[in-house]
Design a protein around this motif. Structure first.
Motif, PDB file in Angstrom:
ATOM      1  N   ALA A  85      -2.584  -4.535  -0.133  1.00  0.00           N
ATOM      2  CA  ALA A  85      -3.804  -3.821  -0.510  1.00  0.00           C
ATOM      3  C   ALA A  85      -4.096  -4.131  -1.964  1.00  0.00           C
ATOM      4  N   ARG A  86      -5.376  -4.016  -2.322  1.00  0.00           N
ATOM      5  CA  ARG A  86      -5.747  -4.221  -3.727  1.00  0.00           C
ATOM      6  C   ARG A  86      -5.140  -3.137  -4.594  1.00  0.00           C
ATOM      7  N   GLU A 112     -10.345   2.502  -5.947  1.00  0.00           N
ATOM      8  CA  GLU A 112     -10.289   1.170  -5.357  1.00  0.00           C
ATOM      9  C   GLU A 112     -11.212   0.233  -6.138  1.00  0.00           C
ATOM     10  N   GLU A 142      -9.709   8.156  -5.436  1.00  0.00           N
ATOM     11  CA  GLU A 142      -8.659   8.368  -4.437  1.00  0.00           C
ATOM     12  C   GLU A 142      -7.660   9.416  -4.885  1.00  0.00           C
ATOM     13  N   ARG A 164      -5.001  -0.399  -7.277  1.00  0.00           N
ATOM     14  CA  ARG A 164      -6.069   0.498  -7.716  1.00  0.00           C
ATOM     15  C   ARG A 164      -6.317   0.393  -9.225  1.00  0.00           C
ATOM     16  N   PRO A 173       0.801  -1.237   0.000  1.00  0.00           N
ATOM     17  CA  PRO A 173       0.000   0.000   0.000  1.00  0.00           C
ATOM     18  C   PRO A 173       0.829   1.281   0.000  1.00  0.00           C
ATOM     19  N   ASP A 210     -14.823   0.126  -5.178  1.00  0.00           N
ATOM     20  CA  ASP A 210     -15.634   1.317  -5.415  1.00  0.00           C
ATOM     21  C   ASP A 210     -16.068   1.464  -6.868  1.00  0.00           C
TER      22      ASP A 210
END
Length: 345
Positions: A242-243, A312, A293, A245, A156, A315
């Protein structure tokens, strides 16, 4: 009759008999060879791939091609002849024992035909394959899952990807932790002697619902198992993960941007209870930017506003639903990159 004719007739008879004996021996040898070859050719696939359906004390089997069964269940294969080796129901494939009609009627119902029973077993039966083939399939799925996960998760902070070796080590750590936790919970339950374990202190309930990972199985696709692995890695965080983006291009008519938002779509991670019953705040543009983001660029050309930014993955669907509800077809979100890594920024 002259003696020469008798000898000639006797010699001809012996030759004829010898030819018949040779022909019979050749046929017997050929028959045994072909029967053995056919037996090997037919019996070996049966042992490697078959579908089993247990109904009470009866077990029914059908002979099939394993890869075609998976394609049939996923909807890729629609021709039943390509899936089945023999369109019959067996009690034992290894013995070649077919299921009597009376047993089939008792187990499946008198109204079901053999074809319907075959389809029932094909859709709901348990697929059995040989140990070598099963291990090869597990290795293939394991490698595919690791490749998918490594391409979707990043650090991340640095946005750099991890190697498949690091992902594999992290998943193994989560799996061992889950096994240890299961053993500890069983020990606690047996120690209390009451069937239920009482949580100590104010331990958060979310831990019980935390995603777990137990390893790759052949009954699920690599994509679905990769999603489960990513949820487990993000939940447990054996290493910072983290995924990655998504990079999107968002286009919307300028006449709609300044209008007040009507639908109350929440961004991922927002509380579910706190937003219930609240009126949506801000304009359509404000709500669109709340999903993004980081804005890379934005520009207005004529009657359209265009922005490129990072979102993300969770989202993206919420943003698309919001645009569909608010812009009435005058706004859209286009995917430029499914997973943005460090070198792409």
């Amino acid at each position: 009759m002259p003696i020469n004719q008798v000898k000639s007739s006797w010699t001809f008879g012996r030759a004829k008999l010898l030819i018949r004996l040779l022909a019979w021996d050749s046929y017997t040898i050929y028959k045994r060879f072909t029967d053995t070859a056919e037996e090997r050719q037919v019996s070996l696939p049966f042992k490697r791939s078959r579908l089993i359906c247990d109904l009470g004390k009866k077990r029914y089997e059908i002979a099939c091609y394993k890869n075609k069964v998976l394609e049939w269940r996923s909807g890729v294969e629609t021709d039943l002849d390509n899936v089945l080796q023999i369109p019959s129901v067996f009690l034992s494939l290894s013995k070649g024992q077919t299921a009597p009609a009376a047993d089939l009627a008792k187990s499946f119902g008198a109204k079901m035909s053999v074809n319907d029973i075959v389809l029932e077993i094909l859709n709901k039966g348990e697929l059995q394959v040989g140990e070598k083939e099963r291990n090869a399939e597990l290795d293939r799925l394991h490698a595919e899952v690791l490749d998918i996960v490594a391409g979707k998760l990043v650090d991340p902070k640095t946005k750099r990807v991890y190697t498949t070796g690091m992902i594999e080590k992290s998943l193994a750590e989560i799996s061992s932790q889950g096994s240890q936790a299961g053993a500890d919970s069983k020990g606690t339950t047996s120690a209390t002697g009451s069937g239920t374990a009482t949580p100590s202190g104010d331990e958060p309930k979310s831990k019980a619902k935390e995603a777990t990972w137990t390893g790759v199985v052949t009954s699920k696709s690599a994509k679905s198992q990769a999603l489960e692995a990513m949820k487990a890695l993000i939940a447990h965080q054996p290493i910072p993960l983290a995924r990655a983006r998504m990079r999107l291009r968002i286009v919307c008519a300028t006449s709609i941007l300044k209008q007040p938002a009507k639908s109350a779509h929440t961004k991922i991670g927002d509380g579910d209870d706190s937003t219930q019953g609240e009126k949506p705040k801000g304009t359509v543009k404000d709500r669109i930017l709340s999903f993004v983001e980081q804005i890379e660029s934005q520009d207005t050309d004529g009657g359209e506003w265009e922005a490129v930014g990072f979102v993300e993955p969770g989202d993206f669907k919420r943003l698309s639903d919001f645009l569909a509800a608010e812009t009435r077809g005058k706004g859209r979100a286009e995917v430029l990159d499914m997973a943005v890594m460090h070198e792409d920024i």
